[in-house]
Design a protein around this motif. Sequence first.
Motif, mmCIF file in Angstrom:
data_model
loop_
_atom_site.group_PDB
_atom_site.id
_atom_site.type_symbol
_atom_site.label_atom_id
_atom_site.label_comp_id
_atom_site.label_asym_id
_atom_site.label_seq_id
_atom_site.Cartn_x
_atom_site.Cartn_y
_atom_site.Cartn_z
ATOM 1 N N THR A 60 -9.282 -16.584 -40.763
ATOM 2 C CA THR A 60 -8.215 -17.328 -41.430
ATOM 3 C C THR A 60 -8.569 -17.579 -42.887
ATOM 4 O O THR A 60 -7.686 -17.609 -43.744
ATOM 5 C CB THR A 60 -7.901 -18.661 -40.716
ATOM 6 O OG1 THR A 60 -9.086 -19.425 -40.593
ATOM 7 C CG2 THR A 60 -7.294 -18.423 -39.359
ATOM 8 N N ALA A 61 -9.853 -17.725 -43.199
ATOM 9 C CA ALA A 61 -10.272 -17.954 -44.588
ATOM 10 C C ALA A 61 -9.990 -16.735 -45.460
ATOM 11 O O ALA A 61 -9.556 -16.870 -46.601
ATOM 12 C CB ALA A 61 -11.755 -18.307 -44.643
ATOM 13 N N TRP A 62 -10.202 -15.536 -44.940
ATOM 14 C CA TRP A 62 -10.007 -14.374 -45.805
ATOM 15 C C TRP A 62 -8.623 -13.768 -45.680
ATOM 16 O O TRP A 62 -8.163 -13.089 -46.597
ATOM 17 C CB TRP A 62 -11.135 -13.362 -45.624
ATOM 18 C CG TRP A 62 -10.952 -12.310 -44.589
ATOM 19 C CD1 TRP A 62 -10.980 -12.452 -43.248
ATOM 20 C CD2 TRP A 62 -10.747 -10.913 -44.827
ATOM 21 N NE1 TRP A 62 -10.792 -11.254 -42.633
ATOM 22 C CE2 TRP A 62 -10.649 -10.284 -43.583
ATOM 23 C CE3 TRP A 62 -10.638 -10.132 -45.974
ATOM 24 C CZ2 TRP A 62 -10.443 -8.923 -43.447
ATOM 25 C CZ3 TRP A 62 -10.438 -8.778 -45.832
ATOM 26 C CH2 TRP A 62 -10.343 -8.194 -44.583
ATOM 27 N N LYS A 63 -7.912 -14.032 -44.596
ATOM 28 C CA LYS A 63 -6.544 -13.524 -44.463
ATOM 29 C C LYS A 63 -5.506 -14.509 -44.996
ATOM 30 O O LYS A 63 -4.350 -14.132 -45.192
ATOM 31 C CB LYS A 63 -6.237 -13.199 -43.003
ATOM 32 C CG LYS A 63 -7.031 -11.997 -42.512
ATOM 33 C CD LYS A 63 -6.740 -11.693 -41.076
ATOM 34 C CE LYS A 63 -7.581 -10.513 -40.613
ATOM 35 N NZ LYS A 63 -7.330 -10.208 -39.196
ATOM 36 N N MET A 64 -5.917 -15.751 -45.210
ATOM 37 C CA MET A 64 -5.031 -16.771 -45.776
ATOM 38 C C MET A 64 -5.699 -17.314 -47.042
ATOM 39 O O MET A 64 -6.318 -18.365 -47.025
ATOM 40 C CB MET A 64 -4.810 -17.906 -44.767
ATOM 41 C CG MET A 64 -4.137 -17.476 -43.480
ATOM 42 S SD MET A 64 -4.020 -18.842 -42.283
ATOM 43 C CE MET A 64 -2.741 -19.846 -43.031
ATOM 44 N N PRO A 65 -5.611 -16.591 -48.170
ATOM 45 C CA PRO A 65 -6.348 -16.970 -49.383
ATOM 46 C C PRO A 65 -5.994 -18.363 -49.893
ATOM 47 O O PRO A 65 -4.861 -18.822 -49.748
ATOM 48 C CB PRO A 65 -5.956 -15.889 -50.388
ATOM 49 C CG PRO A 65 -4.685 -15.305 -49.870
ATOM 50 C CD PRO A 65 -4.727 -15.457 -48.384
ATOM 51 N N SER A 66 -6.989 -19.003 -50.497
ATOM 52 C CA SER A 66 -6.794 -20.373 -50.982
ATOM 53 C C SER A 66 -5.748 -20.442 -52.085
ATOM 54 O O SER A 66 -5.202 -21.514 -52.343
ATOM 55 C CB SER A 66 -8.120 -20.950 -51.470
ATOM 56 O OG SER A 66 -8.654 -20.147 -52.504
ATOM 57 N N ARG A 102 -16.179 -23.154 -36.949
ATOM 58 C CA ARG A 102 -17.454 -22.490 -37.216
ATOM 59 C C ARG A 102 -17.261 -21.246 -38.079
ATOM 60 O O ARG A 102 -16.317 -20.495 -37.912
ATOM 61 C CB ARG A 102 -18.101 -22.084 -35.902
ATOM 62 C CG ARG A 102 -19.403 -21.337 -36.078
ATOM 63 C CD ARG A 102 -19.943 -20.874 -34.755
ATOM 64 N NE ARG A 102 -21.183 -20.152 -34.921
ATOM 65 C CZ ARG A 102 -21.619 -19.271 -34.050
ATOM 66 N NH1 ARG A 102 -20.932 -19.023 -32.959
ATOM 67 N NH2 ARG A 102 -22.758 -18.647 -34.255
ATOM 68 N N SER A 103 -18.199 -21.027 -38.996
ATOM 69 C CA SER A 103 -18.179 -19.849 -39.853
ATOM 70 C C SER A 103 -19.509 -19.104 -39.748
ATOM 71 O O SER A 103 -20.547 -19.717 -39.501
ATOM 72 C CB SER A 103 -17.952 -20.263 -41.314
ATOM 73 O OG SER A 103 -18.083 -19.138 -42.162
ATOM 74 N N LYS A 104 -19.447 -17.796 -39.938
ATOM 75 C CA LYS A 104 -20.653 -16.982 -40.072
ATOM 76 C C LYS A 104 -20.654 -16.308 -41.446
ATOM 77 O O LYS A 104 -21.143 -15.210 -41.619
ATOM 78 C CB LYS A 104 -20.739 -15.936 -38.960
ATOM 79 C CG LYS A 104 -20.957 -16.533 -37.581
ATOM 80 C CD LYS A 104 -21.369 -15.510 -36.549
ATOM 81 C CE LYS A 104 -20.293 -14.529 -36.221
ATOM 82 N NZ LYS A 104 -20.651 -13.581 -35.165
ATOM 83 N N SER A 105 -20.085 -16.973 -42.434
ATOM 84 C CA SER A 105 -20.024 -16.500 -43.820
ATOM 85 C C SER A 105 -19.442 -15.098 -43.947
ATOM 86 O O SER A 105 -19.923 -14.285 -44.732
ATOM 87 C CB SER A 105 -21.407 -16.561 -44.469
ATOM 88 O OG SER A 105 -21.854 -17.877 -44.550
ATOM 89 N N LEU A 106 -18.410 -14.820 -43.155
ATOM 90 C CA LEU A 106 -17.722 -13.528 -43.170
ATOM 91 C C LEU A 106 -18.633 -12.360 -42.781
ATOM 92 O O LEU A 106 -18.333 -11.210 -43.080
ATOM 93 C CB LEU A 106 -17.074 -13.269 -44.533
ATOM 94 C CG LEU A 106 -16.077 -14.321 -45.013
ATOM 95 C CD1 LEU A 106 -15.629 -14.022 -46.428
ATOM 96 C CD2 LEU A 106 -14.874 -14.390 -44.093
ATOM 97 N N ASP A 107 -19.724 -12.653 -42.106
ATOM 98 C CA ASP A 107 -20.663 -11.608 -41.670
ATOM 99 C C ASP A 107 -20.075 -10.894 -40.452
ATOM 100 O O ASP A 107 -19.894 -11.480 -39.396
ATOM 101 C CB ASP A 107 -22.010 -12.242 -41.308
ATOM 102 C CG ASP A 107 -23.112 -11.226 -41.093
ATOM 103 O OD1 ASP A 107 -22.803 -10.026 -40.927
ATOM 104 O OD2 ASP A 107 -24.283 -11.626 -41.090
ATOM 105 N N ARG A 108 -19.778 -9.609 -40.598
ATOM 106 C CA ARG A 108 -19.164 -8.831 -39.510
ATOM 107 C C ARG A 108 -20.153 -8.503 -38.397
ATOM 108 O O ARG A 108 -19.768 -8.278 -37.268
ATOM 109 C CB ARG A 108 -18.565 -7.537 -40.043
ATOM 110 C CG ARG A 108 -17.332 -7.750 -40.854
ATOM 111 C CD ARG A 108 -16.613 -6.442 -41.117
ATOM 112 N NE ARG A 108 -16.231 -5.734 -39.906
ATOM 113 C CZ ARG A 108 -15.152 -5.977 -39.180
ATOM 114 N NH1 ARG A 108 -14.336 -6.937 -39.549
ATOM 115 N NH2 ARG A 108 -14.873 -5.278 -38.114
#
Length: 129
Positions: A60-66, A102-108
């Motif tokens: 959601t953080a990268w598909k819904m930009p701030s 929870r986030s994993k810093s966009l780590d795939r």
Amino acid sequence: KIRLSLAASLWDFRLAEDCDGNEGAFACDVHGGGVAYAAEPDEIINYVSAHDNETLFDNTAWKMPSSLFSADQRMRANWLCSAVIALGHGIPFFHAGDEVLRSKSLDRDSYNSGDWFNVLDFSGKRSAF
């Protein structure tokens, strides 16, 4: 597709109305078919994120930009996705930490990334983002 998810992707589920305005459409015919294929709710596992790739919050953080969405809107979208899984028919599958954003810093592929990326802190004091 949310209605179908809530109905456990049952192929014989009859929708009051599909996306094209057709009344009484069977789920197996919606969106060109192939979306609904289960005969019973226990034949489907519903999820929006898994242990591989980014967390739901990362998505959601990268598909819904701030620049377009506020932090509150991204949080609500995250919880809406989890609510569909929790309330729908079928077997729910949750990625650990979805409920606390929870986030994993966009780590795939965080398998070898260490504890900083993979930490699961339920206190909310530490984030990997």
